[in-house]
Design a protein around this motif. Structure first.
Motif, mmCIF file in Angstrom:
data_model
loop_
_atom_site.group_PDB
_atom_site.id
_atom_site.type_symbol
_atom_site.label_atom_id
_atom_site.label_comp_id
_atom_site.label_asym_id
_atom_site.label_seq_id
_atom_site.Cartn_x
_atom_site.Cartn_y
_atom_site.Cartn_z
ATOM 1 N N UNK A 444 -8.077 12.240 -5.887
ATOM 2 C CA UNK A 444 -8.302 11.169 -4.919
ATOM 3 C C UNK A 444 -7.021 10.374 -4.689
ATOM 4 N N UNK A 445 -7.163 9.252 -3.984
ATOM 5 C CA UNK A 445 -5.989 8.433 -3.656
ATOM 6 C C UNK A 445 -6.351 6.961 -3.766
ATOM 7 N N UNK A 446 -5.561 6.227 -4.523
ATOM 8 C CA UNK A 446 -5.573 4.765 -4.492
ATOM 9 C C UNK A 446 -4.154 4.366 -4.105
ATOM 10 N N UNK A 447 -3.943 3.909 -2.881
ATOM 11 C CA UNK A 447 -2.576 3.750 -2.369
ATOM 12 C C UNK A 447 -1.850 2.534 -2.945
ATOM 13 N N UNK A 448 -0.545 2.665 -2.990
ATOM 14 C CA UNK A 448 0.367 1.564 -3.316
ATOM 15 C C UNK A 448 1.503 1.608 -2.304
ATOM 16 N N UNK A 449 2.366 0.614 -2.380
ATOM 17 C CA UNK A 449 3.528 0.607 -1.484
ATOM 18 C C UNK A 449 4.394 1.840 -1.717
ATOM 19 N N UNK A 450 4.682 2.116 -2.977
ATOM 20 C CA UNK A 450 5.532 3.261 -3.292
ATOM 21 C C UNK A 450 4.879 4.567 -2.874
ATOM 22 N N UNK A 451 3.549 4.673 -3.083
ATOM 23 C CA UNK A 451 2.857 5.899 -2.701
ATOM 24 C C UNK A 451 3.023 6.180 -1.215
ATOM 25 N N UNK A 452 2.817 5.180 -0.388
ATOM 26 C CA UNK A 452 2.895 5.408 1.053
ATOM 27 C C UNK A 452 4.303 5.791 1.477
ATOM 28 N N UNK A 453 5.301 5.126 0.893
ATOM 29 C CA UNK A 453 6.679 5.423 1.259
ATOM 30 C C UNK A 453 7.034 6.864 0.909
ATOM 31 N N UNK A 454 6.581 7.335 -0.265
ATOM 32 C CA UNK A 454 6.856 8.711 -0.670
ATOM 33 C C UNK A 454 6.054 9.709 0.147
ATOM 34 N N UNK A 455 4.822 9.341 0.468
ATOM 35 C CA UNK A 455 3.932 10.279 1.161
ATOM 36 C C UNK A 455 4.245 10.395 2.640
ATOM 37 N N UNK A 456 4.630 9.293 3.263
ATOM 38 C CA UNK A 456 4.815 9.290 4.717
ATOM 39 C C UNK A 456 6.223 8.935 5.158
ATOM 40 N N UNK A 457 6.994 8.318 4.252
ATOM 41 C CA UNK A 457 8.328 7.858 4.641
ATOM 42 C C UNK A 457 8.315 6.557 5.411
ATOM 43 N N UNK A 458 7.135 5.941 5.514
ATOM 44 C CA UNK A 458 6.982 4.687 6.276
ATOM 45 C C UNK A 458 6.603 3.574 5.309
ATOM 46 N N UNK A 459 7.254 2.424 5.376
ATOM 47 C CA UNK A 459 6.918 1.316 4.471
ATOM 48 C C UNK A 459 5.497 0.814 4.706
ATOM 49 N N UNK A 460 4.956 0.171 3.694
ATOM 50 C CA UNK A 460 3.618 -0.397 3.776
ATOM 51 C C UNK A 460 3.588 -1.565 4.759
ATOM 52 N N UNK A 461 2.561 -1.572 5.597
ATOM 53 C CA UNK A 461 2.359 -2.664 6.534
ATOM 54 C C UNK A 461 1.290 -3.613 5.990
ATOM 55 N N UNK A 462 1.537 -4.892 6.043
ATOM 56 C CA UNK A 462 0.626 -5.851 5.427
ATOM 57 C C UNK A 462 -0.782 -5.752 6.004
ATOM 58 N N UNK A 463 -0.887 -5.450 7.263
ATOM 59 C CA UNK A 463 -2.209 -5.331 7.878
ATOM 60 C C UNK A 463 -3.034 -4.192 7.301
ATOM 61 N N UNK A 464 -2.367 -3.222 6.709
ATOM 62 C CA UNK A 464 -3.097 -2.115 6.106
ATOM 63 C C UNK A 464 -3.870 -2.547 4.867
ATOM 64 N N UNK A 465 -3.451 -3.651 4.266
ATOM 65 C CA UNK A 465 -4.162 -4.162 3.089
ATOM 66 C C UNK A 465 -5.580 -4.587 3.450
ATOM 67 N N UNK A 466 -5.791 -4.997 4.686
ATOM 68 C CA UNK A 466 -7.132 -5.402 5.110
ATOM 69 C C UNK A 466 -8.112 -4.234 4.990
#
Length: 655
Positions: A444-466
């Motif tokens: 499964x996946x529980x995302x973090x900032x580092x996870x998203x950057x490694x997985x997609x190359x795109x930094x975490x957006x604060x709105x995604x926390x919602x």
């Protein structure tokens, strides 16, 4: 007397004296030597004559008197070494009900060395085809697939022939040189289809598998576990094969056994599942796609694990054509997929209790803190709506869980941040492998900032926390993870490793290995926090505004949390109900519910996911109630005979 004359050296002639032969005598030793020599010659001749007579007699005895006997033995009898397959271990449920047994199977075998020529072989195949109903082309394909085998090695022409075919073959054995029947233990799934994903099935070992170290010592044609515990516990269930040296005639018939080593049976396996609970779970999922997992929160034992659609294990044992296999693989419902461990879904609102734990532990809110819900959360000029369009008003943590208020969790989620939420979610085992004794588990996946950057190359957006705060977005958990996480939530903070095997038992001497429960971790969460969240979960079922109030039992208090996981993103100004009604079935929301009971001293936790089932309150919660009630009936007689649960009475329920 006559005198001869001779000349001497001086030339004078002198008379020569002749010897007197009348007075000569033979020397005795010359006479004795001749007699001995004659006797020796006679003895040699007599010995040679005796040897010759014995030799001639032996030749007559072997070639004339015993000729047919020895000719028959030399031409027709052979010594062969046969493998004796070990019976696999039997699989029982927790109460000793056998789920998987062994039965005798009759395989039609062929030894090409016993067939004189190609014409005879063709005739044999034609006869076998007529007796068995198999086409000649199928039998020839079997020979072609085994052409690399040595001629004295048996080839399995037809596996598991029926009794009628067996009788026909035995009656015509004299016309089937090289053909014989091998009797081996064969897997029998007593309740084929029940617990199919959990138990697994057998299949013939492939060439690729034969090359792996895990299958060293296996022979082509052997059946091995291909799924479930049949695969993961193959080393225990298989046992050790034996061998038998036998004398056979030209038709492959056994004349006598010379020596043998008996096989060692596989170890019997006692699972932790309860067959009654398992059947109830599978009945609940009939006609649906999804999964139900039931666990004991006090030990981590798996009480039931159902995945739907299921499959017929006997089809694999009997054998299937390549076309049948292709149809199963191409089936869009993926019947071989164990959705309990191999499918991960957005958790939806069943994720909210873990966000609540994080908020309370981190001091973001207190038990009495109130957040206003007008029906939406405004961020960056966009409205993120609550499932209840009119809003919930002033909400504390208890009411937020009971009524599943999205705005409350948007608010605390933004204060916590994605990494803190992930820390607490992973603490409960979400987003990581559980360690269960089953193959193909997904983390499964529980995302973090580092996870998203490694997985997609795109930094975490604060709105995604919602989205993360209400269990949407990148979040993905398996039904098993959800069940184990809630078990830790309601048992006081102990995260167990799922336990599927109760014990292993040797069939020959009864020696037992009991598998102990394993604690993965003790959660560093205050008891007060867990009690607050549990109070909310009890309210979900037992309070009038609880999203699962419709499954409440009068006799035993239950707790739980509904969840509705979006499959297709909804537009900003679209009515939720109208949106769901307009969607095709395969795009409708997934329905979740994770419940437990009794509320004060939990004995069972049940996680339910129904793909495209709509609201968790109506699509999943009633199923969980049936499973819990079936298990609790054994310890709470007052529940027996009670009518099935209805659905939630909450108006405009979006969860």
């Amino acid at each position: 007397m006559n005198q001869a004359k001779s000349r001497n050296n001086s030339g004078k002639t002198q008379p020569m004296v002749q010897p007197d032969t009348h007075n000569l005598q033979l020397i005795p030793w010359e006479v004795n030597e001749g007699a001995v020599f004659e006797r020796q010659i006679r003895l040699v001749v007599l010995f040679a004559l005796a040897v010759f007579v014995v030799y001639i007699f032996q030749l007559w005895y072997l070639q004339v008197a015993k000729g047919p006997y020895y000719r028959n033995r030399s031409e027709n009898n052979r010594i062969r070494t046969e493998t004796i397959q070990s019976p696999r271990g039997i699989v029982f449920d927790r109460h000793g009900v056998p789920l998987v047994e062994n039965r005798p199977a009759f395989h039609l075998m062929l030894v090409r060395e016993d067939v004189k020529d190609t014409e005879t072989l063709h005739s044999v195949l034609q006869t076998v085809s007529a007796l068995s109903g198999k086409s000649l082309e199928e039998l020839e394909m079997v020979l072609e697939a085994n052409k690399s085998k040595r001629r004295f090695e048996p080839i399995r022409l037809i596996a598991d022939i029926d009794r009628d075919t067996l009788a026909k073959v035995e009656a015509r054995r004299l016309r089937l040189p090289g053909v014989y029947v091998e009797v081996v233990p064969r897997r029998g799934y007593k309740f084929s289809g029940t617990a199919a994903h959990l138990v697994g099935y057998l299949g013939e070992i492939s060439e690729e598998e034969l090359k792996k170290a895990a299958y060293q010592g296996y022979q082509p044609g052997e059946f091995i576990g291909k799924g479930g515990v049949e695969k993961s516990l193959e080393a225990f269930l298989r046992g050790e094969s034996g061998w038998r040296q036998v004398e056979v005639d030209a038709l492959g018939r056994h004349i006598r056994s010379l020596q043998e080593r008996l096989p060692i049976p596989g170890r019997d396996l006692w699972l932790t599942i309860d067959l009654d609970v398992q059947r109830t779970a599978e009945e609940c999922l009939k006609g649906k796609m999804g999964s139900i997992v039931a666990v004991d929160p006090n030990s981590g034992e798996i009480l039931a694990m159902a995945s739907s659609p299921t499959f017929d294990q006997e089809r694999f044992v009997r054998g299937m054509t390549s076309e049948e296999w292709k149809r199963i693989i191409a089936d869009p419902s993926h019947p071989l997929l164990n959705r309990a461990v191999s499918s991960a879904y957005p958790p939806g609102s069943i994720y909210k209790p873990f966000v609540a734990v994080a908020a309370l532990e981190e001091g973001v809110v207190s038990p009495t803190s109130v957040i206003s819900c007008p029906g939406y959360y405004l961020y960056a000029g966009r409205r993120y709506r609550c499932w209840k369009d009119t809003g919930h008003g002033s909400v504390d943590v208890h009411r937020a869980i009971v009524e599943s208020c999205d705005v409350y969790f948007y608010t605390v989620g933004m204060k916590l941040g994605v990494d803190t939420i992930a820390t607490y979610a992973k603490m409960f085992g979400l987003g990581e492998l559980s360690g269960i004794e089953l193959p193909s588990e997904r983390p499964g996946i529980i995302p973090t900032r580092d996870w998203k950057l490694k997985a997609t190359g795109i930094p975490w957006q604060k709105g995604e926390t919602l989205s993360i705060s209400i269990g949407q977005g990148f979040n993905q958990v398996t039904p098993l993870q959800a069940a184990m996480a809630y078990a830790a939530l309601v048992n006081g903070g102990t995260l167990w490793t799922p336990k599927l095997v109760h014990r292993l038992e040797a069939a020959d001497d009864g020696e037992q290995d009991v598998v102990k429960a394993k604690v993965r971790r003790r959660l560093p969460v205050r008891k007060e926090t867990l009690e607050i969240v549990k109070g909310g979960l009890v309210g979900v079922v037992n309070e009038a505004r609880g999203t699962a109030h419709g499954i409440a039992l009068k006799e035993v208090a239950l707790g739980g949390k509904t969840g509705t996981a979006q499959v297709v993103k909804m537009g900003e100004n679209v009515n939720r109900k109208a949106h769901q009604r307009a969607l095709p079935e395969h795009q409708k929301d997934h329905a979740w519910f994770v419940g437990y009971g009794p509320a004060q001293k939990p004995e069972i936790v049940v996680a339910v996911i129904v793909e495209h089932g709509g609201h968790g309150s109506s699509g999943a919660a009633p199923l969980a109630q049936k499973v819990m009630r079936k298990y609790l009936e054994k310890t709470h007689p007052e529940l027996r005979g009670r009518e099935d649960a209805g659905v939630s009475t909450v108006e405009d329920d979006g969860d």
